[in-house]
Write a protein that holds these residues in place. Sequence first.
Motif, short mmCIF file in Angstrom:
data_model
loop_
_atom_site.label_atom_id
_atom_site.label_comp_id
_atom_site.label_asym_id
_atom_site.label_seq_id
_atom_site.Cartn_x
_atom_site.Cartn_y
_atom_site.Cartn_z
N GLY A 159 141.34 -13.02 159.87
CA GLY A 159 141.93 -12.46 161.07
C GLY A 159 143.17 -13.24 161.49
N ASP A 160 144.08 -12.56 162.17
CA ASP A 160 145.31 -13.20 162.63
C ASP A 160 145.00 -14.11 163.81
OD1 ASP A 160 147.88 -13.15 164.51
OD2 ASP A 160 148.52 -12.84 162.45
N GLN A 161 145.46 -15.36 163.72
CA GLN A 161 145.14 -16.33 164.76
C GLN A 161 146.14 -16.33 165.91
OE1 GLN A 161 142.11 -18.06 164.52
NE2 GLN A 161 142.06 -16.42 162.99
N GLY A 162 147.21 -15.55 165.77
CA GLY A 162 148.16 -15.46 166.87
C GLY A 162 147.83 -14.34 167.84
N THR A 163 147.55 -13.16 167.31
CA THR A 163 147.29 -12.00 168.16
C THR A 163 145.81 -11.69 168.32
OG1 THR A 163 147.36 -10.46 166.30
CG2 THR A 163 149.46 -10.98 167.38
N GLY A 164 144.98 -12.26 167.43
CA GLY A 164 143.55 -11.94 167.50
C GLY A 164 143.18 -10.69 166.76
N LEU A 165 144.13 -10.08 166.06
CA LEU A 165 143.86 -8.84 165.36
C LEU A 165 143.18 -9.13 164.02
CD1 LEU A 165 146.49 -6.09 165.78
CD2 LEU A 165 144.55 -5.82 164.26
N GLY A 166 142.20 -8.33 163.67
CA GLY A 166 141.48 -8.51 162.42
C GLY A 166 140.38 -9.54 162.55
N GLY A 167 139.48 -9.56 161.55
CA GLY A 167 138.37 -10.49 161.59
C GLY A 167 137.17 -9.94 160.84
N ILE A 168 135.98 -10.25 161.34
CA ILE A 168 134.73 -9.82 160.71
C ILE A 168 134.01 -8.84 161.62
CG2 ILE A 168 132.48 -10.57 159.84
CD1 ILE A 168 133.66 -13.27 159.26
N GLU A 169 133.47 -7.79 161.01
CA GLU A 169 132.60 -6.86 161.73
C GLU A 169 131.77 -6.10 160.70
OE1 GLU A 169 134.33 -3.34 163.48
OE2 GLU A 169 136.21 -3.70 162.42
N GLY A 170 130.77 -5.35 161.19
CA GLY A 170 130.01 -4.50 160.29
C GLY A 170 128.51 -4.64 160.42
N VAL A 171 127.82 -4.17 159.37
CA VAL A 171 126.36 -4.06 159.39
C VAL A 171 125.79 -4.78 158.17
CG1 VAL A 171 124.40 -2.47 159.37
CG2 VAL A 171 126.50 -1.86 160.61
N VAL A 172 124.74 -5.58 158.40
CA VAL A 172 124.06 -6.29 157.33
C VAL A 172 122.91 -5.42 156.82
CG1 VAL A 172 122.78 -8.38 156.71
CG2 VAL A 172 124.67 -8.50 158.36
N ALA A 173 122.82 -5.26 155.50
CA ALA A 173 121.81 -4.40 154.89
C ALA A 173 120.41 -4.98 155.07
CB ALA A 173 122.11 -4.21 153.40
N ASP A 174 119.40 -4.17 154.72
CA ASP A 174 118.00 -4.58 154.82
C ASP A 174 117.58 -5.46 153.65
OD1 ASP A 174 117.54 -3.31 157.18
OD2 ASP A 174 116.42 -1.63 156.34
N ASN A 175 116.54 -6.24 153.87
CA ASN A 175 115.92 -7.00 152.79
C ASN A 175 115.34 -6.05 151.75
OD1 ASN A 175 116.39 -9.49 154.08
ND2 ASN A 175 114.51 -9.31 155.26
N TYR A 176 115.27 -6.52 150.52
CA TYR A 176 114.63 -5.75 149.45
C TYR A 176 113.13 -6.05 149.50
CZ TYR A 176 113.52 -4.09 144.73
OH TYR A 176 112.98 -3.43 143.65
N VAL A 177 112.36 -5.08 149.94
CA VAL A 177 110.93 -5.26 150.19
C VAL A 177 110.13 -4.44 149.19
CG1 VAL A 177 109.07 -4.93 151.88
CG2 VAL A 177 111.33 -5.70 152.65
N VAL A 178 109.12 -5.06 148.59
CA VAL A 178 108.19 -4.38 147.69
C VAL A 178 106.82 -4.46 148.34
CG1 VAL A 178 107.13 -4.33 145.42
CG2 VAL A 178 109.55 -4.97 145.66
N GLY A 179 106.28 -3.29 148.67
CA GLY A 179 105.02 -3.27 149.42
C GLY A 179 105.26 -3.80 150.81
N SER A 180 104.61 -4.89 151.14
CA SER A 180 104.82 -5.53 152.44
C SER A 180 105.35 -6.94 152.26
CB SER A 180 103.50 -5.57 153.23
OG SER A 180 102.50 -6.28 152.50
N GLN A 181 105.94 -7.22 151.07
CA GLN A 181 106.46 -8.54 150.78
C GLN A 181 107.97 -8.48 150.55
OE1 GLN A 181 104.59 -11.36 150.84
NE2 GLN A 181 102.82 -10.09 151.39
N ILE A 182 108.69 -9.49 151.06
CA ILE A 182 110.12 -9.57 150.84
C ILE A 182 110.37 -10.08 149.42
CG2 ILE A 182 112.28 -10.65 151.55
CD1 ILE A 182 111.14 -10.86 154.37
N GLU A 183 110.90 -9.21 148.58
CA GLU A 183 111.20 -9.59 147.20
C GLU A 183 112.53 -10.34 147.12
OE1 GLU A 183 110.05 -9.63 143.12
OE2 GLU A 183 108.96 -8.98 144.93
N LYS A 184 113.52 -9.91 147.91
CA LYS A 184 114.83 -10.55 147.93
C LYS A 184 115.43 -10.36 149.32
CE LYS A 184 118.75 -12.32 146.46
NZ LYS A 184 118.91 -13.74 146.09
N ARG A 185 115.76 -11.47 149.96
CA ARG A 185 116.39 -11.40 151.27
C ARG A 185 117.86 -11.03 151.14
NH1 ARG A 185 113.41 -13.29 155.44
NH2 ARG A 185 111.56 -14.51 154.92
N ILE A 186 118.32 -10.16 152.02
CA ILE A 186 119.75 -9.94 152.17
C ILE A 186 120.22 -10.94 153.21
CG2 ILE A 186 121.56 -8.35 152.87
CD1 ILE A 186 120.32 -7.69 150.18
#
Length: 689
Positions: free
Chosen positions: A460-487
Amino acid sequence: MKNQTMQESGTLSTMTHSQTRQSRIARSGVAAVAIMVMLLLLLAVMLIGAVAVTSGGGSGTSSGGAFEVASRGMRGTSARIRSATALNAAEAGVAMTVQWLTIGTGKQPPSDLTAFAPDLAGGTKDAATKTTLVGLSDADVQSSDSGVLGSECRVRVYPSAANADAVLKQYLIESEGICQGQRCVLQVLVQQTSFSKYAFFEHCWNGGAWNSDSRSYDGPVHINNINHNQQTKVNGITRNANIVGLGWFTDSKKDAIFTGPDSTFTTSAPQIKWYKDNNGPADTTQDLAACVVNKPTTDAEWKKVATTGKQSVAWGQPVIPVPENNEQQRFAVLGRFGASGAEANAEILAAETAIKTKGVGVTLCNAQGENGGGVYINGDVQQVTLAPAGTSGADRTVQTITVRQMNGLNVRTSVITVNPATQRTTLAWTERTPLGATTSGSDMQSGTTNGVVYVNGNVGDQGTGLGGIEGVVADNYVVGSQIEKRISLTIATATGKSVNLNGDIKYLTARTENPGKLDEYGDPKPPYIPESNDPNFRLNGGTIGIVAYNIKVSDRTSACTVPGTNNQAYKQSGVLKNPLSTKPSELDLGNANNLADLPESQKLRKVKTQAACFALNTYDVFGKGRTTSSDRHQNMGCYLQVNGGDTQSMNMVRLYDNRLANDPPPFFPTTGNRYQVLSWKRTAERLEL
């Protein structure tokens, strides 16, 4: 003269005889008392013996029973003392090993993956048994009986099998205490602690008081409160405060400052300046003597500070060391976490040089190191956008990271896709010139990255504040009721570089909002139901950490772009200039640099950051002139900073994510080399090698 001498001599003789007689009387009296005490003790022993004989069916003589019982009693007492000393010796072995782990091995934990003997001071290592034997004094084991000598401890350490890839290392300390034939074995599991265990952490507090009417914390809080009048500056900033202020209210309608069962407040400050009903002492000198005037006294008053009462508040605690740079994340992304020595440093430099030689862009590093690496981004970044591949089925667990950069006048867009189900990480990039020409490329590697995204520039631009980080984090990879791989992601910048929070950062499976009443801003109060009542979130929700020198909350959306032709190609990119135009009016934002001049649709009034955020310098906001009460920043995770920051123009809401205490984002900063006890067990035998 002679008579005088004789008189003096006679007086001296009389005094000597008198003192001797008194001494004899005194000795006789002491002897008499001693004899009486001995007789009483003998009588007591005989009575005990008689009772023992009677209870034993009348066998034996009374005198024999008495002495036998007395002998057994003395033997039992001696055994208990030796047993207790053996336990203390075993505990001393654990304490010495934790101290060795903390300060004896430098900044890095032991790299051993099999059982080993720790290098304890004064100890002798046995290669065959992989133990260290240490002789202990009574002071070492805190023995209450100075006659119990010769105790020792034998210590062995078992590293966790997961330490090769784990962020927080675990060790099972097995300590055997020995005292004159008595043995005690302790098995204590310890783990490194992460800064993600705190809902709020600050190294240098500015001395202001917390107002419990508008700020509350539903997780652990710690303030180091370093007095920089006496210590070296941290990152070039000096703080004058050496007292922490807490504002609490007697009004029953006001919330406590620290809420929830896991909410605690600790500080390294020697004392707290209390503000009762938001009114502190009249003086502004922060004199320690004036700090206790408005201190809570009753249990009811303490519960207006912390829901769980006085025991949740402690001052004068040890200072927790803070990281001075982002080298931990830099090494991790290159697959060299924990590397040390000239050879390892040369490998790291060579790997990084090869990446930089390719120019602006993204490189997948997960095949470059023994333990796997992450994603390395070379150059400044205008925008990072997180998103799952989809909102249903397996796509929910596929994380995409879109990175937009300026390469001269070209716009380079890179998309990283991490798929835990197929165990694939892919990269696809395109670069567009001002005239519309494009080039593209791709990469694919087996396995998933270690979760670290490292940027050697600003986001992101440090002078105007424009740009940066945003968005959505995906779900963990779950098999049955166990977390197989964390996102789980950690986005980090190089030391001295900054990150803008340019919009909401949320989890696809979000915490369940509280269906109760709304606050004055139209948000639920409290915002979410307890995590313990939200199993779907705990199982499926991903995690993310942000580590940067400075973290800043933007005041405008990433869609804020310049006027002119062909803007669509630069939407969401944070580009401040339109390289297709030669008109001066289209080369910058003009009056739109001021928040008041922006259209309301482009103003960023509310920001929800669901992440563990650690600013190694300051945590600030853009647009400090904002006065609208609707300007809010909600941080649900961890809010951590070294040198504070100015966030007064936004209403700050800080909420804790309990999951982060035991499952921090990958390679999130640890609290120095400190360890916490996870389990404690006393057993009869040692483990087999």
